[in-house]
Motif scaffolding. Structure first.
Motif, PDB file in Angstrom:
ATOM      1  N   LYS A 152      -1.199   5.864  -0.502  1.00  0.00           N
ATOM      2  CA  LYS A 152      -0.962   6.256   0.891  1.00  0.00           C
ATOM      3  C   LYS A 152      -2.267   6.312   1.679  1.00  0.00           C
ATOM      4  O   LYS A 152      -2.284   6.029   2.882  1.00  0.00           O
ATOM      5  CB  LYS A 152      -0.270   7.629   0.937  1.00  0.00           C
ATOM      6  CG  LYS A 152       1.057   7.685   0.193  1.00  0.00           C
ATOM      7  CD  LYS A 152       2.089   6.767   0.790  1.00  0.00           C
ATOM      8  CE  LYS A 152       3.480   7.015   0.211  1.00  0.00           C
ATOM      9  NZ  LYS A 152       3.565   6.770  -1.238  1.00  0.00           N
ATOM     10  N   ILE A 153      -3.360   6.665   1.012  1.00  0.00           N
ATOM     11  CA  ILE A 153      -4.643   6.737   1.717  1.00  0.00           C
ATOM     12  C   ILE A 153      -5.100   5.342   2.133  1.00  0.00           C
ATOM     13  O   ILE A 153      -5.573   5.131   3.260  1.00  0.00           O
ATOM     14  CB  ILE A 153      -5.701   7.427   0.835  1.00  0.00           C
ATOM     15  CG1 ILE A 153      -5.342   8.905   0.649  1.00  0.00           C
ATOM     16  CG2 ILE A 153      -7.093   7.289   1.445  1.00  0.00           C
ATOM     17  CD1 ILE A 153      -6.325   9.680  -0.191  1.00  0.00           C
ATOM     18  N   GLU A 154      -4.939   4.352   1.248  1.00  0.00           N
ATOM     19  CA  GLU A 154      -5.302   2.979   1.605  1.00  0.00           C
ATOM     20  C   GLU A 154      -4.382   2.451   2.706  1.00  0.00           C
ATOM     21  O   GLU A 154      -4.819   1.672   3.564  1.00  0.00           O
ATOM     22  CB  GLU A 154      -5.243   2.090   0.379  1.00  0.00           C
ATOM     23  CG  GLU A 154      -6.364   2.374  -0.620  1.00  0.00           C
ATOM     24  CD  GLU A 154      -6.432   1.340  -1.719  1.00  0.00           C
ATOM     25  OE1 GLU A 154      -5.398   0.686  -1.977  1.00  0.00           O
ATOM     26  OE2 GLU A 154      -7.511   1.173  -2.301  1.00  0.00           O
ATOM     27  N   LEU A 155      -3.132   2.861   2.684  1.00  0.00           N
ATOM     28  CA  LEU A 155      -2.223   2.491   3.772  1.00  0.00           C
ATOM     29  C   LEU A 155      -2.718   3.077   5.091  1.00  0.00           C
ATOM     30  O   LEU A 155      -2.697   2.400   6.131  1.00  0.00           O
ATOM     31  CB  LEU A 155      -0.813   2.984   3.465  1.00  0.00           C
ATOM     32  CG  LEU A 155       0.217   2.786   4.585  1.00  0.00           C
ATOM     33  CD1 LEU A 155       0.411   1.301   4.885  1.00  0.00           C
ATOM     34  CD2 LEU A 155       1.552   3.431   4.204  1.00  0.00           C
ATOM     35  N   ALA A 156      -3.180   4.323   5.054  1.00  0.00           N
ATOM     36  CA  ALA A 156      -3.704   4.948   6.272  1.00  0.00           C
ATOM     37  C   ALA A 156      -4.925   4.196   6.785  1.00  0.00           C
ATOM     38  O   ALA A 156      -5.079   3.989   7.998  1.00  0.00           O
ATOM     39  CB  ALA A 156      -4.056   6.411   5.998  1.00  0.00           C
ATOM     40  N   ILE A 157      -5.811   3.765   5.878  1.00  0.00           N
ATOM     41  CA  ILE A 157      -6.980   2.983   6.292  1.00  0.00           C
ATOM     42  C   ILE A 157      -6.539   1.687   6.955  1.00  0.00           C
ATOM     43  O   ILE A 157      -7.067   1.288   8.003  1.00  0.00           O
ATOM     44  CB  ILE A 157      -7.888   2.698   5.077  1.00  0.00           C
ATOM     45  CG1 ILE A 157      -8.489   4.000   4.545  1.00  0.00           C
ATOM     46  CG2 ILE A 157      -9.000   1.726   5.443  1.00  0.00           C
ATOM     47  CD1 ILE A 157      -9.270   3.822   3.256  1.00  0.00           C
ATOM     48  N   PHE A 192       0.820  -1.209   0.000  1.00  0.00           N
ATOM     49  CA  PHE A 192       0.000   0.000   0.000  1.00  0.00           C
ATOM     50  C   PHE A 192       0.856   1.262   0.000  1.00  0.00           C
ATOM     51  O   PHE A 192       0.422   2.308  -0.490  1.00  0.00           O
ATOM     52  CB  PHE A 192      -0.943   0.002   1.203  1.00  0.00           C
ATOM     53  CG  PHE A 192      -2.090  -0.961   1.073  1.00  0.00           C
ATOM     54  CD1 PHE A 192      -2.848  -1.006  -0.079  1.00  0.00           C
ATOM     55  CD2 PHE A 192      -2.404  -1.828   2.099  1.00  0.00           C
ATOM     56  CE1 PHE A 192      -3.900  -1.889  -0.204  1.00  0.00           C
ATOM     57  CE2 PHE A 192      -3.454  -2.712   1.989  1.00  0.00           C
ATOM     58  CZ  PHE A 192      -4.207  -2.751   0.827  1.00  0.00           C
ATOM     59  N   TRP A 193       2.070   1.176   0.568  1.00  0.00           N
ATOM     60  CA  TRP A 193       2.965   2.331   0.540  1.00  0.00           C
ATOM     61  C   TRP A 193       3.325   2.698  -0.901  1.00  0.00           C
ATOM     62  O   TRP A 193       3.445   3.869  -1.244  1.00  0.00           O
ATOM     63  CB  TRP A 193       4.226   2.023   1.344  1.00  0.00           C
ATOM     64  CG  TRP A 193       5.253   3.119   1.313  1.00  0.00           C
ATOM     65  CD1 TRP A 193       6.340   3.223   0.494  1.00  0.00           C
ATOM     66  CD2 TRP A 193       5.269   4.300   2.125  1.00  0.00           C
ATOM     67  NE1 TRP A 193       7.041   4.363   0.748  1.00  0.00           N
ATOM     68  CE2 TRP A 193       6.400   5.055   1.751  1.00  0.00           C
ATOM     69  CE3 TRP A 193       4.443   4.780   3.141  1.00  0.00           C
ATOM     70  CZ2 TRP A 193       6.722   6.261   2.350  1.00  0.00           C
ATOM     71  CZ3 TRP A 193       4.765   5.983   3.738  1.00  0.00           C
ATOM     72  CH2 TRP A 193       5.891   6.709   3.336  1.00  0.00           C
ATOM     73  N   ARG A 194       3.481   1.671  -1.742  1.00  0.00           N
ATOM     74  CA  ARG A 194       3.824   1.919  -3.140  1.00  0.00           C
ATOM     75  C   ARG A 194       2.616   2.357  -3.962  1.00  0.00           C
ATOM     76  O   ARG A 194       2.762   3.141  -4.902  1.00  0.00           O
ATOM     77  CB  ARG A 194       4.429   0.663  -3.769  1.00  0.00           C
ATOM     78  CG  ARG A 194       5.776   0.253  -3.197  1.00  0.00           C
ATOM     79  CD  ARG A 194       6.424  -0.823  -4.047  1.00  0.00           C
ATOM     80  NE  ARG A 194       5.579  -2.013  -4.150  1.00  0.00           N
ATOM     81  CZ  ARG A 194       5.633  -3.035  -3.327  1.00  0.00           C
ATOM     82  NH1 ARG A 194       6.508  -3.025  -2.330  1.00  0.00           N
ATOM     83  NH2 ARG A 194       4.846  -4.075  -3.491  1.00  0.00           N
TER      84      ARG A 194
END
Length: 705
Positions: free
Chosen positions: A472-477, A467-469
C-alpha cells in the motif's frame, strides 16, 4: 523415481546440525582475538596517494573514461557485425520520425529533433558503458523541455498583431519565437549536461536510487498523459496556446474543447489513419516477434505515406493541414549556448538531468542483467553529461534513453553501440541530403506517432492493482507521483514525489514492527510468539526485536513498544511503589498518633499515685522508642508489608534486546538504550543487547562509559 524423491524429502526433514562451543561474552571474545594492525593515513598521505599516477592506473582511468577503447579492439566482426548493422538500420529508421515528433513536444522546430538524434547518439558510442540502450529524444524529457520553453517564451513575449495581413510580420513573429525557444532548449541541454558531468565526476551515481520504481512509473504515466493531451491540437488540426506549469493539462483540455468546433477534418482523418496503421503494425510485430527477422518499420512507412499523400494532394494549401515546414539542409555551425538564461532554468535543468539519468541507467541495468555484463553508473552520468553539454554547442536539446528504440535495438540483434553509431549515420544522411523531402509531412502524422508510442507508458495504470496487492505504501508513492505530476506540472510533481517517497522511508523507520521472540522447541530458531502456536518463551525471559534502526525519530516509539510488548513499565512500577511507600508511612504515622492520644487520655484520668505508676508502665511497654513501638508484633507486621511491596510485581528477570536488524543507532537512540537499561535494572530486570555489530558495540562503549 517417486521413491527416491520420498527418500530425499525424508532426508531433508531429518537433517540436523549440532554446534558445541564455549559461551562467550564480548570481553572474553576480544581477549582471544587479535586485531589487525592498521596504520591510519593522514590527509596529506591520502591526497598524495590519490594523485600518484602509474602507467597501469593511467590506462585504467583512460579505459574507464573511454570504454570504446576497451571493447572495440576486441570486437568480434564475424559474430557481431551483421546483427549490429541490422539493428542500427532498424533503430535509425525509428529514430528519424521520433526525432521529428518529439521536437514538437519540446516546442522547437522539427529539424532540431534530428540534430538531437545525431550528435548525442554518436558521442555516446565512445563514452557509454551500455551496449544496448538507444540515446536520443524521449517523450518525457521532451515534454519537460517544452514546458520550460513555453514558460520562458510564451506567445505574448513578442507583441505582434496576429490579424496583420502582412505575411512577413507573421513569419518574423514565428521565427523570433522559435529562435528564443531553441535558445532556452539549448541552454537546458548545456546546464543539464554540466550537472550530470559534475555528479559523475563526484561519484554521485547513487542519486538515482531516490527515484524508486513506483515513483518513476507514476511520474512517467503522468508525463504520458501530459504528452497525449498536448498532441490533441495537432491531431485535430486546431490552433490553441500551449500552457505550462500547474494545471497546464486542465487548461490545455479546456482550450481544446473550447475550439473543438474548428476541427480540421482532413488533419483528423490523416492522424487517425496513421494511428490505426501504427497499432496494426505494432500488433503484428508483437504477435510474430519470433518469426520476423526484423520488426516492420511502421513509423517510417507511415511517415513516407503521409509525406507522399500530403505532397500529392497539397493538403497544406487545399485543406489547411499544418505540416512540418522548412527543414534546413546540412549541419549548423557550432554556437555558444545562451548562458545568461541559466538562473531562470537551473531548477528545471536539475530535474531534467536526474530524470534523464534515471531513465538511462534503469534501461541499461535491465539489459546488462539480461546479457551478463556490468555498467558503471558514474560513467553513465559522465557519458550523458558529455552528450548533452557538447551537443548543446550544435543546437541539440536534452536527450536520454528511449525505451521503445532501446527494445528495438536489442531485439533486432544489436550487440554493441556500433548499432547506435549506424543509426546516427542514417539520421545524418537525412539531415545533409534528403531532409527537405519531409517538409510536406503533416503534423497530425507526427502526433499519431507520439500517441501510439505512449501505449506502453499508459499501460502502467495496471500498476495500481499490482501495488494494491503487494504494498500500500508503494501504491501511495505511485498515486502521489501521478497526481502531483499531472496537476502541478512535471517539475513540481517530481519534487513532490521525491519528498513524499523520503517521507515514506521515515514513516517506515518511525513506525516499525515490534515483536517478542520465542524458541521453536529443540532448535535454535526464534520466531514471533504471536505468529506461531508452537513457539515458546523461556520462563522469566523476554526477547524483544524491532525491524529497523534506532534513532531520534523512533526512540520514543521503541521505548513505548518495549513496555507494551513485555508488559513491564518500570516508571509505572516505581511510581506505584513510591506511592505505596508513602501510604504505608502515613498509616504507621496515623497509628502512632492514635496510640499517643490514647496514652495521654489514660494519663489525664488517673490519680497522681496511679499516674506515676501508669507512666512508668506505659513508658516501659507502649511508648514508641525513637519513633518505633516496642511491640514486636507491630514491627514484624510493618516490615513484612514493606518487604512484600518492594518485590518486583513481574515474573520477568531478564530482557534481551535483539539488534540483528539494527544498522545504526544515533546519540538519541544510545541515550534511550541507556535509560531503558537503568529503569529496568531498578525494578530487578537485567537487560542484555544481542547481535550487535562492531560499530554499535563501540558506540555503546563510548556512550555508556
Amino acid at each position: 523415481m517417486a521413491r527416491a524423491e520420498e527418500e530425499a524429502a525424508c532426508l531433508e526433514q531429518t537433517q540436523r546440525y549440532c554446534v558445541q562451543r564455549p559461551i562467550y561474552n564480548q570481553e572474553l571474545l576480544q581477549g582471544q582475538l587479535h586485531r589487525r594492525q592498521r596504520t591510519p593515513q593522514t590527509l596529506g598521505q591520502k591526497i598524495a596517494q590519490s594523485c600518484r599516477c602509474s602507467s597501469k592506473k593511467a590506462k585504467s582511468h583512460l579505459y574507464s573514461f573511454l570504454p570504446i577503447l576497451k571493447w572495440l579492439p576486441r570486437y568480434p566482426v564475424k559474430e557481431y557485425l551483421l546483427g549490429d548493422i541490422i539493428s542500427g538500420v532498424s533503430t535509425g529508421i525509428m529514430q528519424l520520425p521520433q526525432g521529428l515528433a518529439y521536437a514538437l513536444l519540446a516546442a522547437v522546430p522539427p529539424v532540431f529533433g534530428l540534430y538531437s538524434s545525431f550528435y548525442p547518439v554518436f558521442l555516446y558510442t565512445f563514452f557509454g558503458t551500455s551496449r544496448h540502450i538507444s540515446i536520443g529524444t524521449f517523450a518525457v524529457v521532451s515534454m519537460m523541455i517544452g514546458g520550460v520553453a513555453v514558460r520562458e517564451v510564451p506567445e505574448e513575449i513578442i507583441p505582434l498583431d496576429f490579424n496583420s495581413t502582412n505575411i512577413t510580420d507573421v513569419l518574423e513573429y514565428y521565427s523570433a519565437k522559435d529562435t528564443k525557444r531553441v535558445q532556452v532548449a539549448v541552454a537546458l541541454a548545456f546546464l543539464s549536461g554540466l550537472i550530470q558531468l559534475c555528479l559523475g565526476f563526484l561519484r554521485f551515481g547513487f542519486v538515482a536510487i531516490y527515484l524508486t520504481e513506483p515513483l518513476v512509473r507514476g511520474f512517467t504515466t503522468a508525463a504520458a498523459v501530459h504528452v497525449f493531451v498536448s498532441q490533441l491540437k495537432y491531431l485535430l488540426g486546431i490552433q490553441t496556446c500551449r500552457y505550462s506549469g500547474p494545471l497546464s493539462v486542465v487548461y490545455t483540455l479546456a482550450a481544446v474543447f473550447s475550439k473543438i468546433t474548428t476541427t480540421n477534418i482532413a488533419a483528423l482523418i490523416v492522424g487517425l489513419t496513421c494511428i490505426v496503421l501504427l497499432l496494426i503494425g505494432k500488433t503484428i510485430n508483437l504477435r510474430f516477434k519470433k518469426k520476423l527477422p526484423v520488426p516492420i518499420p511502421m513509423e517510417i512507412i507511415v511517415v513516407i505515406i503521409g509525406t507522399g499523400v500530403s505532397a500529392g494532394m497539397n493538403l497544406n494549401e487545399s485543406y489547411k493541414v499544418n505540416i512540418v515546414g522548412n527543414i534546413p539542409q546540412g549541419l549548423r555551425a557550432p554556437a555558444v549556448p545562451e548562458i545568461h538564461l541559466s538562473p531562470a532554468i537551473l531548477g528545471d535543468a536539475v530535474a531534467i538531468a536526474i530524470v534523464g539519468f534515471s531513465m538511462a541507467v534503469s534501461m541499461a541495468k535491465i539489459f546488462a542483467l539480461k546479457h551478463g555484463y556490468t555498467i558503471n553508473g558514474n560513467q553513465e552520468l559522465i557519458a550523458l553529461g558529455i552528450c548533452n553539454s557538447v551537443g548543446s554547442f550544435f543546437q541539440t536539446f536534452p536527450v536520454t534513453c528511449s525505451m521503445s528504440r532501446s527494445l528495438v535495438q536489442e531485439s533486432t540483434g544489436g550487440k554493441t553501440q556500433i548499432a547506435g553509431a549506424l543509426s546516427a549515420v542514417m539520421v545524418l544522411l537525412v539531415i545533409v541530403a534528403i531532409g527537405y523531402l519531409f517538409e510536406p509531412l503533416p503534423q497530425a502524422v507526427l502526433a499519431g506517432i507520439v500517441m501510439v508510442n505512449l501505449k506502453g507508458m499508459l499501460k502502467q495504470f495496471k500498476d495500481i492493482s499490482r501495488f494494491w496487492r503487494t504494498s500500500k505504501i508503494e501504491l501511495a508513492i505511485w498515486v502521489v507521483a501521478f497526481v502531483a505530476s499531472l496537476f502541478l506540472g512535471l517539475d513540481y510533481g517530481l519534487l513532490t514525489a521525491v519528498t513524499f517517497a523520503i517521507i515514506t522511508v521515515i514513516y517506515r523507520t518511525q513506525s516499525p514492527e515490534y515483536r517478542i521472540l520465542g524458541q521453536i522447541p529443540n532448535t535454535d530458531i526464534y520466531c514471533d510468539v504471536e505468529e506461531y502456536e508452537e513457539v515458546k518463551e523461556y520462563p522469566g525471559i523476554k526477547i524483544f526485536q524491532a525491524n529497523t534502526s534506532l534513532y531520534f525519530a523512533n526512540s520514543e516509539s521503541y521505548r513505548n513498544a518495549l513496555k507494551k510488548k513485555t508488559g513491564v513499565d518500570p516508571s509505572a512500577l516505581l511510581a506505584a511503589r513510591r506511592k505505596a511507600q508513602k501510604r504505608h508511612a502515613r498509616e504507621i504515622k496515623a497509628a502512632n498518633e492514635h496510640r499517643k492520644k490514647a496514652v495521654l487520655k489514660l494519663v489525664s484520668s488517673s490519680t497522681n499515685d496511679v499516674e506515676a505508676s501508669a507512666k512508668h508502665e506505659i513508658a516501659s511497654d507502649d511508648l514508641p522508642v525513637n519513633g518505633k513501638f516496642a511491640d514486636s508484633s507491630v514491627q514484624d507486621t510493618s516490615l513484612d508489608e514493606h518487604e512484600h511491596f518492594v518485590e518486583p510485581k513481574t515474573n520477568i528477570h531478564s530482557l534481551i534486546l535483539d539488534f540483528t536488524p539494527v544498522n545504526f543507532v544515533d546519540s538519541v537512540g544510545a541515550k534511550t538504550l541507556k535509560l531503558i537499561i537503568k529503569k529496568y535494572n531498578e525494578v530487578g530486570v537485567y537487560v542484555c543487547i544481542a547481535s550487535c555489530s562492531g560499530e554499535l558495540r563501540f558506540l555503546f562503549f563510548v556512550s555508556f562509559v
